[in-house]
Motif scaffolding. Structure first.
Motif, PDB file in Angstrom:
ATOM      1  N   HIS A  82       0.807  -1.219   0.000  1.00 35.87           N
ATOM      2  CA  HIS A  82       0.000   0.000   0.000  1.00 35.87           C
ATOM      3  C   HIS A  82       0.841   1.270   0.000  1.00 35.87           C
ATOM      4  N   SER A  88      -6.607  11.504  -1.300  1.00 36.43           N
ATOM      5  CA  SER A  88      -6.557  10.500  -0.239  1.00 36.43           C
ATOM      6  C   SER A  88      -7.872   9.732  -0.115  1.00 36.43           C
ATOM      7  N   HIS A  98      -8.054   6.835  -2.557  1.00 34.90           N
ATOM      8  CA  HIS A  98      -6.920   5.971  -2.209  1.00 34.90           C
ATOM      9  C   HIS A  98      -7.258   5.122  -0.989  1.00 34.90           C
ATOM     10  N   GLU A  99      -7.664   5.762   0.100  1.00 33.07           N
ATOM     11  CA  GLU A  99      -7.933   5.031   1.339  1.00 33.07           C
ATOM     12  C   GLU A  99      -9.159   4.128   1.208  1.00 33.07           C
ATOM     13  N   PHE A 128      -9.039   0.041   1.691  1.00 30.77           N
ATOM     14  CA  PHE A 128      -9.917  -0.610   2.663  1.00 30.77           C
ATOM     15  C   PHE A 128     -10.708  -1.734   2.002  1.00 30.77           C
TER      16      PHE A 128
END
Length: 213
Positions: free
Chosen positions: A172, A180, A183-184, A188
């Motif tokens: 990652h 972000s 991306h996050e 997840f």
């Protein structure tokens, strides 16, 4: 009482850890100059720069261990004649027209002797390419994947990796996106359903443990 997201996911058994295999390969997805050129519509900023630095470390570690390093690139005929509906949907994909500087591999990452480059026209590194056959020939059982962007071609490659029977690990810190949020969110979701997230430090240690002697 409404259950939390964590409780809901725990109940479903999401984020379960996999048993890593003994013959990994490293796949670095689409580290193209387009994501590093501030004037390009696909510019990804500092997240992509950090991902590149981690990708360099992973590539060096894999080569030192004698483990296959595979790069992917997106490349189209000028005007996107081979890009189909994807090229029509995303005008910025013209950054990957053959001959454009933005199509080329970013400075700092090079295809060295023994590495492979997979050329593709669609998000997944598997779709319409020889990647699966190549991995099967080399008897690969596990893929470590990093690249750009997390919410696009990394995610697509991740899903096709586990769908093709490979234990899938997402490095990652070697993944980047233009913001972000996506991306996050995608990290997840990949962790929940398709892959284990792995740090660069742990990925390097794993590569070393699988070194070809």
């Amino acid at each position: 009482m409404t259950e939390s997201l964590e409780q809901n996911y725990d109940k479903a058994g999401y984020h379960a850890k996999q048993t890593h295999g003994v013959r990994p390969a490293l796949v670095l997805v689409d580290f193209a100059q387009a994501y590093f050129d501030p004037d390009a519509p696909l510019y990804g900023g500092e997240g992509c720069v950090a991902a590149r630095d981690h990708a360099i470390a992973l590539a060096d570690a894999a080569r030192a261990a004698g483990i296959l390093v595979i790069f992917t690139e997106v490349k189209y005929l000028r005007g996107g004649g081979d890009g189909g509906a994807f090229y029509a949907k995303v005008p910025a994909l013209s950054c990957f027209d053959a001959g454009r500087d933005t199509q080329k591999l970013v400075d700092g990452l090079d295809v060295e002797d023994g590495d492979l480059m997979i050329t593709k026209q669609y998000p997944s590194a598997f779709f319409g390419t020889s990647l699966a056959a190549t991995l099967q020939f080399h008897k690969i059982d596990t893929l470590i994947i990093g690249g750009l962007t997390t919410s696009g071609c990394v995610r697509a490659t991740c899903i096709d990796s586990i769908s093709s029977g490979f234990v899938t690990l997402i490095a990652h810190e070697a993944c980047g996106d233009r913001a972000s949020g996506p991306h996050e969110a995608n990290l997840f979701d990949m962790s929940a359903k398709y892959a284990d997230l792995i740090t660069t430090t742990d990925a390097v240690a794993y590569l070393q443990s699988c070194a070809v002697t």
